[in-house]
Enzyme design. Structure first.
Site, PDB file in Angstrom:
ATOM      1  N   ASN A 141      32.550  39.099  31.610  1.00 44.42           N
ATOM      2  CA  ASN A 141      33.616  38.910  32.594  1.00 44.42           C
ATOM      3  C   ASN A 141      32.964  38.602  33.945  1.00 44.42           C
ATOM      4  O   ASN A 141      31.931  39.181  34.287  1.00 44.42           O
ATOM      5  CB  ASN A 141      34.442  40.194  32.729  1.00 44.42           C
ATOM      6  N   GLU A 199      35.023  33.994  31.823  1.00 43.97           N
ATOM      7  CA  GLU A 199      34.950  33.042  32.940  1.00 43.97           C
ATOM      8  C   GLU A 199      33.652  32.225  32.873  1.00 43.97           C
ATOM      9  O   GLU A 199      33.585  31.112  33.383  1.00 43.97           O
ATOM     10  CB  GLU A 199      35.036  33.783  34.280  1.00 43.97           C
ATOM     11  N   ASP A 245      42.269  40.919  54.556  1.00 44.91           N
ATOM     12  CA  ASP A 245      42.560  40.353  53.238  1.00 44.91           C
ATOM     13  C   ASP A 245      43.207  38.972  53.365  1.00 44.91           C
ATOM     14  O   ASP A 245      43.349  38.433  54.469  1.00 44.91           O
ATOM     15  CB  ASP A 245      43.402  41.320  52.398  1.00 44.91           C
TER      16      ASP A 245
HETATM   17  C1  LIG Z   1      37.522  35.052  47.253  1.00 40.98           C
HETATM   18  C2  LIG Z   1      38.138  36.092  46.373  1.00 40.98           C
HETATM   19  C3  LIG Z   1      38.022  37.431  46.690  1.00 40.98           C
HETATM   20  C4  LIG Z   1      38.538  38.412  45.859  1.00 40.98           C
HETATM   21  N1  LIG Z   1      38.337  39.716  46.151  1.00 40.98           N
HETATM   22  C5  LIG Z   1      38.709  40.673  45.259  1.00 40.98           C
HETATM   23  C6  LIG Z   1      38.393  42.048  45.483  1.00 40.98           C
HETATM   24  O1  LIG Z   1      37.799  42.410  46.495  1.00 40.98           O
HETATM   25  N2  LIG Z   1      38.760  42.943  44.535  1.00 40.98           N
HETATM   26  C7  LIG Z   1      39.418  42.579  43.392  1.00 40.98           C
HETATM   27  O2  LIG Z   1      39.678  43.432  42.548  1.00 40.98           O
HETATM   28  N3  LIG Z   1      39.766  41.289  43.182  1.00 40.98           N
HETATM   29  C8  LIG Z   1      39.424  40.339  44.087  1.00 40.98           C
HETATM   30  N4  LIG Z   1      39.720  39.028  43.864  1.00 40.98           N
HETATM   31  C9  LIG Z   1      40.538  38.681  42.692  1.00 40.98           C
HETATM   32  C10 LIG Z   1      39.751  38.668  41.451  1.00 40.98           C
HETATM   33  O3  LIG Z   1      38.421  38.256  41.556  1.00 40.98           O
HETATM   34  C11 LIG Z   1      40.406  37.704  40.514  1.00 40.98           C
HETATM   35  O4  LIG Z   1      41.746  37.993  40.351  1.00 40.98           O
HETATM   36  C12 LIG Z   1      39.722  37.721  39.214  1.00 40.98           C
HETATM   37  O5  LIG Z   1      40.014  36.554  38.609  1.00 40.98           O
HETATM   38  C13 LIG Z   1      40.131  38.844  38.320  1.00 40.98           C
HETATM   39  O6  LIG Z   1      39.435  38.617  37.158  1.00 40.98           O
HETATM   40  P1  LIG Z   1      39.785  39.302  35.790  1.00 40.98           P
HETATM   41  O7  LIG Z   1      40.994  38.619  35.247  1.00 40.98           O
HETATM   42  O8  LIG Z   1      38.573  39.073  34.995  1.00 40.98           O
HETATM   43  O9  LIG Z   1      40.023  40.736  36.086  1.00 40.98           O
HETATM   44  C14 LIG Z   1      39.245  38.039  44.696  1.00 40.98           C
HETATM   45  C15 LIG Z   1      39.380  36.694  44.386  1.00 40.98           C
HETATM   46  C16 LIG Z   1      38.838  35.725  45.207  1.00 40.98           C
HETATM   47  C17 LIG Z   1      38.982  34.297  44.827  1.00 40.98           C
END
Ligand SMILES: Cc1cc2nc3c(=O)[nH]c(=O)nc-3n(C[C@H](O)[C@H](O)[C@H](O)COP(=O)(O)O)c2cc1C
Length: 435
Positions: A141, A199, A245
């Protein structure tokens, strides 16, 4: 090859890259410059106290840049992303990776150019770190987690209850944080799809990737990335935040998990990377994969032509959907499907095919001329929504959602709703009239 350097050279050749050679501070000055340049890509070559590193930002700041990095047109991007999500593929695994040219055991993270973005930030942050973890059942992941520096080798990570959190709860504590990535890997890592769809594999379908094994903990990372932090999620929790954020407002302080880093690997002459919170890049990366998810879900209930998470809605909370309406219920079905596909969505507007949803004035025009809210509004109080919206309860995430069907009712005289055109307005050329 899918490395940040390859993309930087391309941007440089096209004259799109801003280079800042003047000595700059990690406290406010670099973030302010990234914001002033937003969405123009920038590289800083002289960072006060961190001379070993250069720092890149705004690399994937909009549709145009990411499309360029994939050698496709902007209008092809959503299709390409949906294709990659549906057809993930394995990248090549290599030895002797550029990201391991330098190996530092027992490192001091304060060497790295973490940034202080705003006055109320809880500490110096890394915002472009992509956390890679592995679960024996679900595989690899990759996801973004903002990381606040709280000690020599300690970070506190904001981890929402999504996949990484699940991996950790299932006992998978090893992580590799990759920094300085090609936009293809950046975009793929922002995808939140089904557990078990990696991913890393989505990225490889977007652009062929090379991966390599980490030095200390058996994880795969992009071989061509710039810096990797290898470590473990501990049992310790610490205050994370406040931090800006995607809404541009400050997120609250929460107890979050601490990660300990025991090894850094990097390229010679490494390029660090940061993402401006609430900047175009943050919003684009958050929003685009959700546009793909909404498109897929809405296509199950009607003929959807285009989806946009709009700028004014932080590319996260507001969505405009363009459909080719066939049945009266299409608009309302599209609204429900969008809410199902993106849990954080707050407001949705559905419009007909003659409305350009990349233009907020057109969407507003449809709202103004095609809706009667006592019939066209769906209100959904008390729903589970985004933790990021300051007007909602950010702890329980309870919020009121709303959808507006701004399509023309099929039983009404369509001509009455169409924008009047003056014959010739598109064809005639002003140069022929004004000398
Ligand atoms: C630039 C950026 C910053 C992010 N920051 C966070 C964060 O600090 N914490 C979090 O849980 N998700 C954050 N996200 C969202 C997750 O990375 C995103 O939803 C991710 O795809 C979740 O992946 P998963 O489906 O494997 O859980 C961020 C996304 C982006 C694009």
């Amino acid at each position: 090859m899918a490395g940040l350097r390859e993309f930087l050279s391309k941007l440089d050749m096209l004259g799109m890259l801003a280079k800042i050679d003047r000595r700059v501070s990690t406290r406010f000055e670099i973030p302010a410059l990234i914001k002033k340049l937003d969405p123009r890509p920038v590289i800083f070559t002289n960072i006060d106290g961190h001379e070993e590193f250069r720092l890149a930002a705004n690399m994937a700041a909009d549709r145009g840049l990411v499309a360029k990095s994939l050698n496709i047109g902007e209008e092809e991007l959503l299709d390409k992303l949906i294709h990659a999500i549906e057809n993930p593929s394995k990248g090549e695994i290599v030895k002797d990776a550029p990201c391991q040219e330098i190996i530092i055991h027992d490192p001091d993270l304060r060497r790295l150019p973490f940034l202080v973005f705003g006055e109320r930030d809880g500490g110096p942050y890394l915002t472009a770190g992509i956390v890679i973890a592995y679960d024996p059942e679900y595989g690899f992941n990759a996801s973004y987690h903002r990381l606040m520096l709280i000690g020599r080798n300690r970070l506190v990570a904001r981890i929402l209850p999504r996949h990484l959190n699940k991996y950790i709860e299932r006992g998978n504590r090893d992580v590799a944080i990759t920094i300085g990535n090609h936009p293809a890997f950046m975009l793929a890592s922002a995808v939140s799809w089904k557990l078990g769809v990696s991913e890393l594999d989505i990225a490889n379908t977007l652009k062929p990737m090379k991966y390599t094994w980490t030095v200390t903990n058996n994880l795969l990372v992009p071989a061509d990335c710039e810096v990797v932090l290898e470590g473990r999620v501990t049992d310790e929790w610490a205050d994370e935040g406040p931090f800006i954020d995607v809404t541009g407002t400050y997120d609250i302080v929460r107890k979050q998990r601490v990660i300990e880093i025991n090894c850094i690997t990097m390229r010679r002459d490494p390029i660090f990377q940061q993402i401006l919170p609430a900047g175009s890049e943050h919003r684009f990366l958050m929003g685009t994969p959700r546009e793909a998810a909404i498109f897929k879900e809405v296509s199950k209930v009607c003929n959807v032509l285009d989806v946009r998470l709009t700028n004014g809605g932080c590319n996260w909370l507001h969505c405009a959907i363009r459909i080719r309406k066939r049945e009266e219920g299409d608009g309302k079905r599209a609204i429900e499907a969008a809410f199902k596909a993106h849990r954080s969505l707050k407001h949705v507007v559905v419009v007909d095919e003659d409305i350009d949803i990349s233009n907020p004035s057109e969407v507003e025009w449809a709202l103004a001329t095609r809706t009667q809210l006592d019939e066209d509004l769906i209100l959904k109080p008390g729903e589970l929504g985004s933790s990021l919206d300051p007007s909602a309860d950010q702890v329980t995430r309870r919020t009121c959602k709303a959808g507006v069907d701004a399509t023309i009712p099929l039983d009404r005289d369509r001509g009455k709703f169409m924008r009047a055109r003056i014959p010739g307005e598109d064809e005639l050329r002003l140069e022929d009239y004004i000398k």
